[in-house]
Design a protein around this motif. Structure first.
Motif, PDB file in Angstrom:
ATOM      1  N   MET A 106       0.863  -1.368  -0.252  1.00  0.00           N
ATOM      2  CA  MET A 106      -0.425   0.188  -0.252  1.00  0.00           C
ATOM      3  C   MET A 106       0.917   1.112  -0.117  1.00  0.00           C
ATOM      4  N   VAL A 107       0.939   1.656  -0.795  1.00  0.00           N
ATOM      5  CA  VAL A 107       2.279   2.972  -0.872  1.00  0.00           C
ATOM      6  C   VAL A 107       1.347   4.132  -0.842  1.00  0.00           C
ATOM      7  N   LEU A 108       2.085   5.012  -0.071  1.00  0.00           N
ATOM      8  CA  LEU A 108       1.665   6.822   0.410  1.00  0.00           C
ATOM      9  C   LEU A 108       2.085   7.699   0.237  1.00  0.00           C
ATOM     10  N   PRO A 109       1.623   8.839  -0.262  1.00  0.00           N
ATOM     11  CA  PRO A 109       2.803  10.038   0.196  1.00  0.00           C
ATOM     12  C   PRO A 109       3.808   9.929   1.366  1.00  0.00           C
ATOM     13  N   ASP A 116       3.522  19.464  -4.576  1.00  0.00           N
ATOM     14  CA  ASP A 116       2.492  19.101  -5.360  1.00  0.00           C
ATOM     15  C   ASP A 116       2.573  17.720  -6.551  1.00  0.00           C
ATOM     16  N   TRP A 117       2.121  17.613  -7.339  1.00  0.00           N
ATOM     17  CA  TRP A 117       2.341  16.805  -8.365  1.00  0.00           C
ATOM     18  C   TRP A 117       3.636  15.892  -8.852  1.00  0.00           C
ATOM     19  N   ARG A 118       4.476  17.156  -9.483  1.00  0.00           N
ATOM     20  CA  ARG A 118       5.819  16.142  -9.780  1.00  0.00           C
ATOM     21  C   ARG A 118       6.491  16.246  -9.085  1.00  0.00           C
ATOM     22  N   GLU A 119       6.654  16.346  -7.347  1.00  0.00           N
ATOM     23  CA  GLU A 119       7.406  15.841  -6.213  1.00  0.00           C
ATOM     24  C   GLU A 119       6.734  14.562  -5.434  1.00  0.00           C
ATOM     25  N   MET A 120       4.908  14.593  -5.651  1.00  0.00           N
ATOM     26  CA  MET A 120       4.606  13.144  -4.801  1.00  0.00           C
ATOM     27  C   MET A 120       4.862  12.267  -6.400  1.00  0.00           C
TER      28      MET A 120
END
Length: 310
Positions: A106-109, A116-120
């Motif tokens: 289960m992959v989390l931030p 932002d989406w680029r880094e996350m």
């Protein structure tokens, strides 16, 4: 491994039990996991936010995974939450999880840092790319301050065949319809908030990463089966009884509350790890009122068969 092999049914986000001196209680953990599977659950998610994973050391996390994999064997998959302060640590945890014998992730931030989406996206991609294990993306903007939109989740699904599922905990059941409209049945959809179970199933969810299941496993499986087989009407009575407890899963002290329910029904201890403290005062009294009412009013529906044998 097919996506349907580990992502369907009721999958407890298992709590982490502690001994009186604050250590992980591995003996209880092993027994509790098997109790969940005995009740009809289909897998175990470890190291989630309900498992107090942010308070666990890296070695404690690995020890928990070893205990669960050894305890369950081939009975059910162990699926750890992969979250850390840094991407490097998350990648390392994913690699170790596979080596230990976990069968999905289960992959989390990342903890703490949200941007932002680029880094996350780069963080998620680093974890997904380090393994061939099936992966479930966990979207919980309320807890992690990062919201993965259906389009962004679809981007990952298109890029990585081992992205097989999404745990949706935004609180917006419309996300299920949005994911279906973009991806069809490419991903398994799982409910991640206890008090949205029936609504999520109605919108196409095929799995439930559940919290109160730690205290009421048979009841949770029954509720899920009723919702899947008969819809909201079939689940109405049991859902109405369960909702005051299920709502405990969606407030800041959900760990303390769910562990308190566990203790009161004889399914564990309310011990938590600091900075969390056990509940007290009016807060505790209010929770106990709901718990004691639930214990006293368990509905007869739990003795009924799911389907009419005639």
């Amino acid at each position: 491994m097919s996506k349907t092999s580990i992502w369907r049914g009721v999958i407890p986000a298992i709590t982490t039990p502690f001994t009186g001196d604050g250590q992980v209680d591995h003996a209880f953990l092993a027994g509790h996991a098997n109790c969940m599977i005995d009740a009809g659950c289909t897998g175990i998610v470890a190291l989630g936010s309900l498992g107090e994973t942010a308070t666990l050391s890296f070695e404690e996390k690995l020890a928990i995974l070893r205990t669960l994999v050894q305890a369950l064997g081939d009975r059910a998959p162990v699926i750890p939450g992969i979250a850390a302060l840094s991407t490097a640590e998350a990648v390392r945890l994913a690699r170790e999880a596979k080596a230990i014998g976990c069968r999905g992730l289960m992959v989390l931030p990342p903890y703490v840092y949200s941007t932002d989406w680029r880094e996350m996206s780069a963080h998620l991609r680093a974890v997904i790319e380090t393994t061939d294990l099936p992966c479930m993306i966990y979207n919980n903007p309320i807890a992690y301050k990062t919201d993965f939109s259906p389009a962004q989740i679809a981007e990952l699904a298109h890029a990585y065949p081992n992205v097989q599922a999404v745990k949706e905990s935004s609180g917006d059941v419309r996300r299920f319809a949005a994911l279906r409209s973009i991806l069809g049945d490419r991903l398994e959809l799982l409910v991640g908030m206890d008090d949205a179970l029936v609504e999520g199933v109605a919108m196409g969810a095929t799995g439930w990463i559940a919290g109160l299941v730690n205290a009421y496993p048979k009841e949770s499986v029954k509720l899920f089966d009723l919702a899947r087989e008969g819809g909201a009407e079939a689940a109405a009575e049991l859902y109405a009884w369960f909702l005051p407890l299920l709502r405990l899963d969606t407030v800041p002290k959900f760990v303390q509350l769910i562990k308190l329910v566990q203790e009161k029904v004889g399914m564990g201890s309310e011990r938590v790890r600091a900075p969390r403290l056990t509940l007290e005062g009016a807060e505790r009294a209010e929770a106990l009122k709901a718990i004691e009412h639930a214990i006293a009013t368990l509905p007869e529906i739990l003795t009924w068969p799911l389907t009419n044998p005639s």
